[in-house]
Design a protein around this motif. Structure first.
Motif, PDB file in Angstrom:
ATOM      1  N   HIS A   1       0.988  -1.315  -0.046  1.00 47.63           N
ATOM      2  CA  HIS A   1       0.155  -0.097  -0.010  1.00 47.63           C
ATOM      3  C   HIS A   1       0.781   1.344   0.089  1.00 47.63           C
ATOM      4  O   HIS A   1       1.988   1.166   0.637  1.00 47.63           O
ATOM      5  CB  HIS A   1      -0.983   0.092   1.219  1.00 47.63           C
ATOM      6  CG  HIS A   1      -2.022  -1.240   1.138  1.00 47.63           C
ATOM      7  ND1 HIS A   1      -2.721  -1.168   0.145  1.00 47.63           N
ATOM      8  CD2 HIS A   1      -2.310  -2.022   2.077  1.00 47.63           C
ATOM      9  CE1 HIS A   1      -3.525  -2.304   0.201  1.00 47.63           C
ATOM     10  NE2 HIS A   1      -3.419  -2.790   1.394  1.00 47.63           N
TER      11      HIS A   1
ATOM     12  N   ASP B   1       0.576  -5.118   3.341  1.00 46.44           N
ATOM     13  CA  ASP B   1      -0.734  -5.803   3.960  1.00 46.44           C
ATOM     14  C   ASP B   1      -1.076  -7.299   3.479  1.00 46.44           C
ATOM     15  O   ASP B   1      -0.798  -7.405   2.178  1.00 46.44           O
ATOM     16  CB  ASP B   1      -1.923  -4.841   3.631  1.00 46.44           C
ATOM     17  CG  ASP B   1      -3.227  -5.558   4.162  1.00 46.44           C
ATOM     18  OD1 ASP B   1      -3.101  -6.423   5.018  1.00 46.44           O
ATOM     19  OD2 ASP B   1      -4.361  -4.863   3.563  1.00 46.44           O
TER      20      ASP B   1
ATOM     21  N   TYR C   1      -1.156  -5.893   8.928  1.00 47.86           N
ATOM     22  CA  TYR C   1      -0.334  -4.654   8.260  1.00 47.86           C
ATOM     23  C   TYR C   1       1.153  -4.980   9.216  1.00 47.86           C
ATOM     24  O   TYR C   1       1.283  -4.955  10.426  1.00 47.86           O
ATOM     25  CB  TYR C   1      -1.033  -3.358   8.939  1.00 47.86           C
ATOM     26  CG  TYR C   1      -2.251  -3.091   8.162  1.00 47.86           C
ATOM     27  CD1 TYR C   1      -2.297  -2.863   6.722  1.00 47.86           C
ATOM     28  CD2 TYR C   1      -3.313  -2.800   8.752  1.00 47.86           C
ATOM     29  CE1 TYR C   1      -3.537  -2.557   6.297  1.00 47.86           C
ATOM     30  CE2 TYR C   1      -4.631  -2.536   8.382  1.00 47.86           C
ATOM     31  CZ  TYR C   1      -4.549  -2.355   6.850  1.00 47.86           C
ATOM     32  OH  TYR C   1      -5.890  -2.107   6.184  1.00 47.86           O
TER      33      TYR C   1
END
Length: 219
Positions: free
Chosen positions: A147, A162, A185
């Motif tokens: 991300h 993630d 995460y």
């Protein structure tokens, strides 16, 4: 003429020696990313919150901690033993997992991939859950995502990757989204900073958030 030829020969020798030097100079090999620093004594402390569909948060007062207590040899390879509590998955203190870092990927002692940090293509942990009536309850799969945003938890704000799970339901559960997502995460040189999970019967999401940590990053 002889002077010109001599100068040309010297030039060719110089070019050849430079090329030879270029051949032996290789760019440095990048270090594999480390999303779970494995060293004895590293620890992480978490709290769990329930978040309803309106975004209202409730602190569940789960104060969990995990610590790398020791290492062990398995098939002539070094693994690290992670102990602690990590509710709702591990409510009593004990061994949570035994893992090693394999070029950036986390592998447990059974050979299962816990975090495929170098593979953002393949699916992992694919599974169909079947009820006692031979009906399919859900299908799940996990995949890595890189991300571009940061995640903020009590321990700080971190750029993350993630390991995201997708659960597709085959039975209607009122007031719940379909599919449902869970997130793991990880921050480089820190470890897991946040995890989400849910219960099938509830539309709420639970979030396990990192509040404190102490890590030594192996070199």
């Amino acid at each position: 003429m002889k002077t010109v030829l001599s100068s040309l020969a010297i030039l060719l020798i110089f070019i050849s020696s430079c090329k030879k030097d270029e051949d032996v100079i290789c760019p440095p090999t990048p270090e594999p990313l480390n999303y779970m620093p494995l060293a004895i004594g590293n620890y992480w402390i978490y709290e769990t919150y329930r978040v309803d569909t309106n975004g209202v948060e409730t602190n569940l007062n789960y104060h969990d901690s995990i610590v790398i207590t020791r290492d062990t040899m398995i098939n002539n390879e070094t693994f690290y033993v992670v102990e602690g509590t990590y509710r709702p998955f591990h409510s009593q203190w004990g061994v949570i997992r035994i893992i090693k870092n394999d070029n950036g990927n986390l592998i447990n002692h059974l050979g299962d991939t816990i975090l495929p940090a170098t593979n953002f293509t393949d699916l992992y942990r694919e599974h169909y859950e079947i009820t006692g009536n031979n009906d399919t309850l859900f299908h799940r799969s996990f995949r890595m995502f890189d991300h571009t945003y940061d995640v903020t938890v009590p321990a700080g704000t971190f750029p993350i990757v993630d390991f995201m799970g997708t659960y597709t339901m085959f039975q209607n559960i009122p007031n719940t989204p379909n599919p449902r997502l869970v997130h793991n995460y990880y921050a480089e040189n820190v470890g897991k900073v946040k995890e989400t999970y849910f219960y099938m019967s509830s539309p709420s999401i639970h979030e396990i958030r990192l509040t404190n940590y102490l890590v030594v990053v192996p070199v």
